[in-house]
Design a protein around this motif. Structure first.
Motif, mmCIF file in Angstrom:
data_model
loop_
_atom_site.group_PDB
_atom_site.id
_atom_site.type_symbol
_atom_site.label_atom_id
_atom_site.label_comp_id
_atom_site.label_asym_id
_atom_site.label_seq_id
_atom_site.Cartn_x
_atom_site.Cartn_y
_atom_site.Cartn_z
ATOM 1 N N MET A 1 0.861 -0.856 0.152
ATOM 2 C CA MET A 1 -0.340 -0.040 0.032
ATOM 3 C C MET A 1 0.591 1.184 -0.617
ATOM 4 S SD MET A 1 -2.487 0.956 2.680
ATOM 5 C CE MET A 1 -3.613 -0.793 2.774
ATOM 6 N N GLU A 2 0.679 2.658 -0.870
ATOM 7 C CA GLU A 2 0.930 3.246 -0.771
ATOM 8 C C GLU A 2 0.969 4.379 0.591
ATOM 9 O OE1 GLU A 2 0.628 7.130 -3.574
ATOM 10 O OE2 GLU A 2 0.687 5.487 -4.662
ATOM 11 N N THR A 3 2.624 4.971 0.578
ATOM 12 C CA THR A 3 2.456 5.954 1.980
ATOM 13 C C THR A 3 1.101 6.708 2.651
ATOM 14 O OG1 THR A 3 4.750 5.834 2.291
ATOM 15 C CG2 THR A 3 3.576 6.947 3.783
ATOM 16 N N THR A 4 0.770 7.398 1.593
ATOM 17 C CA THR A 4 -1.188 8.504 1.089
ATOM 18 C C THR A 4 -1.462 7.453 1.402
ATOM 19 O OG1 THR A 4 0.777 10.087 -0.188
ATOM 20 C CG2 THR A 4 -1.581 10.701 0.049
ATOM 21 N N GLU A 5 -1.776 6.887 1.280
ATOM 22 C CA GLU A 5 -3.387 5.785 1.533
ATOM 23 C C GLU A 5 -3.601 4.774 2.530
ATOM 24 O OE1 GLU A 5 -4.922 1.691 -0.703
ATOM 25 O OE2 GLU A 5 -3.480 3.157 -1.402
ATOM 26 N N LEU A 6 -1.620 4.763 3.328
ATOM 27 C CA LEU A 6 -2.296 4.309 4.745
ATOM 28 C C LEU A 6 -2.324 5.489 5.764
ATOM 29 C CD1 LEU A 6 -1.491 1.905 6.247
ATOM 30 C CD2 LEU A 6 1.581 2.602 5.876
ATOM 31 N N LYS A 7 -1.403 6.826 5.268
ATOM 32 C CA LYS A 7 -2.007 7.482 6.529
ATOM 33 C C LYS A 7 -3.148 7.859 6.260
ATOM 34 C CE LYS A 7 2.389 9.416 5.997
ATOM 35 N NZ LYS A 7 3.558 11.061 5.120
ATOM 36 N N GLU A 8 -3.798 8.170 5.025
ATOM 37 C CA GLU A 8 -5.652 8.430 5.029
ATOM 38 C C GLU A 8 -6.465 7.244 5.528
ATOM 39 O OE1 GLU A 8 -7.012 11.614 4.332
ATOM 40 O OE2 GLU A 8 -4.590 11.622 4.237
ATOM 41 N N GLN A 9 -5.784 6.096 5.584
ATOM 42 C CA GLN A 9 -6.885 4.732 6.130
ATOM 43 C C GLN A 9 -6.481 4.780 7.482
ATOM 44 O OE1 GLN A 9 -5.702 1.067 4.178
ATOM 45 N NE2 GLN A 9 -4.966 0.248 6.738
ATOM 46 N N LEU A 10 -4.930 5.080 7.960
ATOM 47 C CA LEU A 10 -4.978 5.201 9.520
ATOM 48 C C LEU A 10 -6.431 6.225 10.137
ATOM 49 C CD1 LEU A 10 -0.998 4.314 10.390
ATOM 50 C CD2 LEU A 10 -3.333 3.951 11.318
ATOM 51 N N LYS A 11 -6.039 7.316 9.247
ATOM 52 C CA LYS A 11 -6.275 8.470 10.218
ATOM 53 C C LYS A 11 -8.026 7.623 10.322
ATOM 54 C CE LYS A 11 -3.143 11.757 7.623
ATOM 55 N NZ LYS A 11 -3.603 12.935 7.510
ATOM 56 N N ALA A 12 -8.821 7.314 9.560
ATOM 57 C CA ALA A 12 -9.671 7.003 10.100
ATOM 58 C C ALA A 12 -10.169 6.132 10.588
ATOM 59 C CB ALA A 12 -10.346 6.294 8.128
ATOM 60 N N GLN A 13 -9.067 4.969 10.841
ATOM 61 C CA GLN A 13 -9.369 3.514 11.704
ATOM 62 C C GLN A 13 -8.908 4.264 13.221
ATOM 63 O OE1 GLN A 13 -6.153 1.884 10.077
ATOM 64 N NE2 GLN A 13 -7.455 -0.327 9.069
ATOM 65 N N ILE A 14 -8.272 5.474 13.454
ATOM 66 C CA ILE A 14 -7.974 5.707 14.924
ATOM 67 C C ILE A 14 -9.560 6.589 14.751
ATOM 68 C CG2 ILE A 14 -7.487 8.516 15.811
ATOM 69 C CD1 ILE A 14 -4.162 7.373 14.140
ATOM 70 N N ILE A 15 -10.020 7.330 13.872
ATOM 71 C CA ILE A 15 -11.766 8.350 14.161
ATOM 72 C C ILE A 15 -12.042 6.471 14.836
ATOM 73 C CG2 ILE A 15 -12.977 9.188 13.185
ATOM 74 C CD1 ILE A 15 -11.093 10.955 11.630
ATOM 75 N N LYS A 16 -12.338 5.719 14.033
ATOM 76 C CA LYS A 16 -13.627 4.999 14.303
ATOM 77 C C LYS A 16 -12.973 4.018 15.830
ATOM 78 C CE LYS A 16 -14.916 0.307 12.378
ATOM 79 N NZ LYS A 16 -15.182 -1.010 11.674
ATOM 80 N N PHE A 17 -11.361 3.620 15.753
ATOM 81 C CA PHE A 17 -11.499 2.790 17.178
ATOM 82 C C PHE A 17 -11.273 3.755 18.072
ATOM 83 C CE2 PHE A 17 -9.946 -0.532 14.456
ATOM 84 C CZ PHE A 17 -8.945 -1.435 14.917
ATOM 85 N N LEU A 18 -11.099 4.764 17.816
ATOM 86 C CA LEU A 18 -11.176 5.443 19.208
ATOM 87 C C LEU A 18 -13.254 6.654 18.961
ATOM 88 C CD1 LEU A 18 -7.536 6.783 19.593
ATOM 89 C CD2 LEU A 18 -8.206 4.868 20.228
ATOM 90 N N ASN A 19 -13.304 5.759 19.006
ATOM 91 C CA ASN A 19 -14.808 6.569 18.676
ATOM 92 C C ASN A 19 -14.141 8.520 18.747
ATOM 93 O OD1 ASN A 19 -17.868 6.956 18.648
ATOM 94 N ND2 ASN A 19 -17.907 6.725 20.627
ATOM 95 N N LEU A 20 -14.294 9.067 17.800
ATOM 96 C CA LEU A 20 -13.582 10.328 17.863
ATOM 97 C C LEU A 20 -14.897 10.907 16.473
ATOM 98 C CD1 LEU A 20 -10.077 10.555 17.825
ATOM 99 C CD2 LEU A 20 -11.284 10.725 20.034
ATOM 100 N N THR A 29 -3.879 15.839 10.988
ATOM 101 C CA THR A 29 -2.306 16.267 9.925
ATOM 102 C C THR A 29 -1.434 14.708 9.866
ATOM 103 O OG1 THR A 29 -1.439 17.059 11.794
ATOM 104 C CG2 THR A 29 -2.487 18.930 9.777
ATOM 105 N N ASP A 30 -0.653 14.636 8.920
ATOM 106 C CA ASP A 30 0.411 13.636 9.043
ATOM 107 C C ASP A 30 1.274 13.647 10.432
ATOM 108 O OD1 ASP A 30 -0.500 11.920 6.568
ATOM 109 O OD2 ASP A 30 0.444 13.085 5.184
#
Length: 87
Positions: A1-20, A29-30
């Motif tokens: 997976m490309e770094t930019t795509e991974l960062k966007e995926q991580l941001k969405a996962q952080i929001i979901k997992f932490l219920n933000l 931001t990165d």
């Protein structure tokens, strides 16, 4: 997976997992610190992020010192996942 795509995926996962629910991936931001003055996460959140890394990427962080080095910001997490991830 490309770094930019991974960062966007991580941001969405952080929001979901932490219920933000008040945040979107664009709000994070990165290089924004995840803890303290940055995103303002706490020690409970760090445990949730460790679970996220294990569940989503097969990365098992057992040493708290390693966790502190990895859970700095989205960019650091993405780099670590690319280096150590199993997916």
């Amino acid at each position: 997976m490309e770094t930019t795509e991974l960062k966007e995926q991580l941001k969405a996962q952080i929001i979901k997992f932490l219920n933000l629910t008040d945040l979107t991936p664009a709000d994070i931001t990165d290089n924004e610190p995840l803890f303290g003055a940055g995103l303002g996460l706490d020690s409970i959140d760090s445990l949730e992020l460790i679970v996220l890394l294990k569940k989503e990427y097969g990365i098992d962080i057992k040493d708290p010192r390693e966790g502190r080095k990895v859970l700095v910001d989205v960019a650091t997490m993405a780099d670590y996942i690319q280096e150590h991830g199993k997916k």
